[in-house]
Design a protein around this motif. Structure first.
Motif, mmCIF file in Angstrom:
data_model
loop_
_atom_site.group_PDB
_atom_site.id
_atom_site.type_symbol
_atom_site.label_atom_id
_atom_site.label_comp_id
_atom_site.label_asym_id
_atom_site.label_seq_id
_atom_site.Cartn_x
_atom_site.Cartn_y
_atom_site.Cartn_z
ATOM 1 N N MET A 157 43.896 21.639 36.390
ATOM 2 C CA MET A 157 43.883 22.541 37.536
ATOM 3 C C MET A 157 42.439 22.814 37.949
ATOM 4 O O MET A 157 41.520 22.677 37.135
ATOM 5 C CB MET A 157 44.633 23.827 37.213
ATOM 6 N N LEU A 158 42.256 23.198 39.190
ATOM 7 C CA LEU A 158 40.918 23.406 39.741
ATOM 8 C C LEU A 158 40.637 24.901 39.874
ATOM 9 O O LEU A 158 41.406 25.630 40.506
ATOM 10 C CB LEU A 158 40.809 22.724 41.108
ATOM 11 N N LEU A 159 39.526 25.349 39.278
ATOM 12 C CA LEU A 159 39.124 26.756 39.322
ATOM 13 C C LEU A 159 37.882 26.862 40.205
ATOM 14 O O LEU A 159 36.862 26.240 39.923
ATOM 15 C CB LEU A 159 38.805 27.256 37.911
ATOM 16 N N VAL A 160 37.977 27.660 41.261
ATOM 17 C CA VAL A 160 36.890 27.751 42.233
ATOM 18 C C VAL A 160 36.399 29.189 42.329
ATOM 19 O O VAL A 160 37.133 30.080 42.759
ATOM 20 C CB VAL A 160 37.351 27.257 43.629
ATOM 21 N N ASP A 161 35.150 29.410 41.927
ATOM 22 C CA ASP A 161 34.554 30.749 41.987
ATOM 23 C C ASP A 161 33.049 30.578 41.883
ATOM 24 O O ASP A 161 32.563 29.742 41.118
ATOM 25 C CB ASP A 161 35.063 31.625 40.842
ATOM 26 N N ASP A 162 32.294 31.355 42.663
ATOM 27 C CA ASP A 162 30.831 31.227 42.637
ATOM 28 C C ASP A 162 30.190 31.974 41.477
ATOM 29 O O ASP A 162 28.992 31.831 41.234
ATOM 30 C CB ASP A 162 30.238 31.716 43.969
ATOM 31 N N ARG A 163 30.979 32.755 40.732
ATOM 32 C CA ARG A 163 30.436 33.524 39.613
ATOM 33 C C ARG A 163 30.850 32.872 38.289
ATOM 34 O O ARG A 163 32.057 32.786 37.974
ATOM 35 C CB ARG A 163 30.926 34.975 39.671
ATOM 36 N N PRO A 164 29.878 32.420 37.492
ATOM 37 C CA PRO A 164 30.189 31.743 36.220
ATOM 38 C C PRO A 164 31.038 32.587 35.280
ATOM 39 O O PRO A 164 31.909 32.055 34.577
ATOM 40 C CB PRO A 164 28.796 31.471 35.621
ATOM 41 N N GLU A 165 30.807 33.914 35.254
ATOM 42 C CA GLU A 165 31.576 34.759 34.348
ATOM 43 C C GLU A 165 33.055 34.798 34.725
ATOM 44 O O GLU A 165 33.929 34.924 33.859
ATOM 45 C CB GLU A 165 31.007 36.180 34.307
ATOM 46 N N ASN A 166 33.336 34.684 36.029
ATOM 47 C CA ASN A 166 34.732 34.645 36.455
ATOM 48 C C ASN A 166 35.400 33.334 36.039
ATOM 49 O O ASN A 166 36.581 33.314 35.649
ATOM 50 C CB ASN A 166 34.830 34.814 37.968
ATOM 51 N N LEU A 167 34.655 32.248 36.122
ATOM 52 C CA LEU A 167 35.186 30.956 35.696
ATOM 53 C C LEU A 167 35.465 30.953 34.198
ATOM 54 O O LEU A 167 36.481 30.426 33.738
ATOM 55 C CB LEU A 167 34.200 29.839 36.055
ATOM 56 N N LEU A 168 34.563 31.565 33.437
ATOM 57 C CA LEU A 168 34.778 31.674 31.990
ATOM 58 C C LEU A 168 36.038 32.468 31.674
ATOM 59 O O LEU A 168 36.821 32.109 30.784
ATOM 60 C CB LEU A 168 33.563 32.324 31.328
ATOM 61 N N ALA A 169 36.238 33.561 32.411
ATOM 62 C CA ALA A 169 37.416 34.394 32.191
ATOM 63 C C ALA A 169 38.694 33.622 32.511
ATOM 64 O O ALA A 169 39.687 33.694 31.767
ATOM 65 C CB ALA A 169 37.329 35.652 33.042
ATOM 66 N N LEU A 170 38.679 32.867 33.603
ATOM 67 C CA LEU A 170 39.851 32.072 33.976
ATOM 68 C C LEU A 170 40.143 31.013 32.919
ATOM 69 O O LEU A 170 41.307 30.777 32.561
ATOM 70 C CB LEU A 170 39.641 31.414 35.338
ATOM 71 N N GLU A 171 39.111 30.375 32.420
ATOM 72 C CA GLU A 171 39.294 29.362 31.382
ATOM 73 C C GLU A 171 39.916 29.972 30.133
ATOM 74 O O GLU A 171 40.798 29.372 29.496
ATOM 75 C CB GLU A 171 37.965 28.696 31.053
ATOM 76 N N ALA A 172 39.476 31.161 29.765
ATOM 77 C CA ALA A 172 40.020 31.824 28.583
ATOM 78 C C ALA A 172 41.495 32.163 28.768
ATOM 79 O O ALA A 172 42.304 32.027 27.844
ATOM 80 C CB ALA A 172 39.223 33.091 28.288
ATOM 81 N N ILE A 173 41.850 32.584 29.969
ATOM 82 C CA ILE A 173 43.236 32.966 30.247
ATOM 83 C C ILE A 173 44.162 31.755 30.291
ATOM 84 O O ILE A 173 45.295 31.788 29.793
ATOM 85 C CB ILE A 173 43.314 33.728 31.586
ATOM 86 N N LEU A 174 43.675 30.664 30.874
ATOM 87 C CA LEU A 174 44.537 29.513 31.151
ATOM 88 C C LEU A 174 44.464 28.409 30.102
ATOM 89 O O LEU A 174 45.208 27.435 30.189
ATOM 90 C CB LEU A 174 44.178 28.928 32.524
ATOM 91 N N SER A 175 43.599 28.554 29.125
ATOM 92 C CA SER A 175 43.445 27.505 28.111
ATOM 93 C C SER A 175 44.740 27.278 27.328
ATOM 94 O O SER A 175 44.998 26.168 26.850
ATOM 95 C CB SER A 175 42.303 27.857 27.148
ATOM 96 N N ALA A 176 45.559 28.311 27.206
ATOM 97 C CA ALA A 176 46.807 28.193 26.448
ATOM 98 C C ALA A 176 47.803 27.250 27.114
ATOM 99 O O ALA A 176 48.753 26.792 26.462
ATOM 100 C CB ALA A 176 47.445 29.571 26.278
ATOM 101 N N LEU A 177 47.611 26.926 28.397
ATOM 102 C CA LEU A 177 48.530 26.037 29.101
ATOM 103 C C LEU A 177 48.272 24.574 28.785
ATOM 104 O O LEU A 177 49.010 23.692 29.237
ATOM 105 C CB LEU A 177 48.426 26.273 30.614
ATOM 106 N N ASP A 178 47.198 24.302 28.035
ATOM 107 C CA ASP A 178 46.873 22.941 27.596
ATOM 108 C C ASP A 178 46.729 21.980 28.779
ATOM 109 O O ASP A 178 47.276 20.871 28.773
ATOM 110 C CB ASP A 178 47.945 22.436 26.624
ATOM 111 N N GLN A 179 45.997 22.417 29.793
ATOM 112 C CA GLN A 179 45.720 21.591 30.959
ATOM 113 C C GLN A 179 44.215 21.376 31.087
ATOM 114 O O GLN A 179 43.418 22.184 30.605
ATOM 115 C CB GLN A 179 46.245 22.264 32.232
ATOM 116 N N THR A 180 43.838 20.291 31.732
ATOM 117 C CA THR A 180 42.424 20.060 32.014
ATOM 118 C C THR A 180 41.970 21.044 33.077
ATOM 119 O O THR A 180 42.570 21.125 34.156
ATOM 120 C CB THR A 180 42.191 18.623 32.513
ATOM 121 N N LEU A 181 40.930 21.812 32.771
ATOM 122 C CA LEU A 181 40.413 22.820 33.690
ATOM 123 C C LEU A 181 39.093 22.328 34.273
ATOM 124 O O LEU A 181 38.147 22.065 33.538
ATOM 125 C CB LEU A 181 40.213 24.151 32.960
#
Length: 219
Positions: A1-25
């Motif tokens: 899935m594609l995560l689009v955000d200009d703030r690195p901390e927001n991208l990190l938070a999304l990765e932490a939340i969605l990592s359990a879905l076992d998808q390429t982020l």
């Protein structure tokens, strides 16, 4: 899935939340970077921040929906601002399947995203089964249709039945988690492909020996 955000901390938070879905982020820090990623890769869903410098989320979504390759990818807007119903409507008008305000509940976001991941995986599975059926037909000349491998047709039919059952369950889940009718379009697209493949299998199974039926993708 594609995560689009200009703030690195927001991208990190999304990765932490969605990592359990076992998808390429895949990360993108701007609308331009997101559009570049979409040129070469396929994604189950796009999580798109609204407020970004330069090309904002609405403009990025408009570009995505104009491209034939990417127009059917579900977009979930994420925003830290709330300007009322008009602002939300603008998100849906841009083609979003959902519009979530920050801070959001991680469990809710993961549940919403998982539905679209499941739909994407079923579409991939359906595409593979359609390709297998197409290869069988292309490799079976009309004079040899009497000897077509019924075992393979039975296996394809059983696989398709399983996908049909799972697609129905996913559609019900989508109705519960998606905030607007746009999300149903993705499920409708899957159901249309299921119907076409089922028609193809039925036509082939009931064709008279020596006949090659006209299939849905052939006309």
């Amino acid at each position: 899935m594609l995560l689009v955000d200009d703030r690195p901390e927001n991208l990190l938070a999304l990765e932490a939340i969605l990592s359990a879905l076992d998808q390429t982020l895949v990360r993108a820090s701007s609308g331009e970077e997101a559009l570049k990623a979409l040129l070469t890769d396929d994604f189950a869903v796009i999580l798109l921040d609204v407020q970004m410098p330069g090309m904002d989320g609405f403009e990025t979504a408009a570009h995505i929906k104009r491209r034939e390759r990417t127009r059917d990818i579900p977009i979930i807007f994420l925003t830290a601002i709330n300007h009322g119903p008009h602002h939300t409507f603008r998100g849906y008008a841009a083609g979003a399947v959902d519009y979530i305000s920050k801070p959001f509940d991680p469990w809710v976001l993961r549940a919403k995203v998982s539905v679209f991941v499941e739909l994407y995986m079923k579409n991939v599975q359906l595409h593979e089964q359609a390709a297998l059926l197409r290869l069988q037909l292309e490799g079976s000349p009309s004079s040899d249709m009497v000897g077509r491998p019924t075992g393979l047709l039975a296996e394809l039919s059983a696989r398709l039945a399983a996908v049909e059952e799972e697609a129905e369950a996913i559609t019900k889940k989508l109705d519960e988690t998606s905030a607007n009718a746009t999300g149903s379009l993705t499920a409708d697209h899957l159901e249309q492909r299921l119907r076409r493949l089922r028609q193809a299998l039925d036509a082939l199974e009931h064709a008279a020996p020596g006949d090659v039926p006209a299939l849905p993708w052939q006309g």
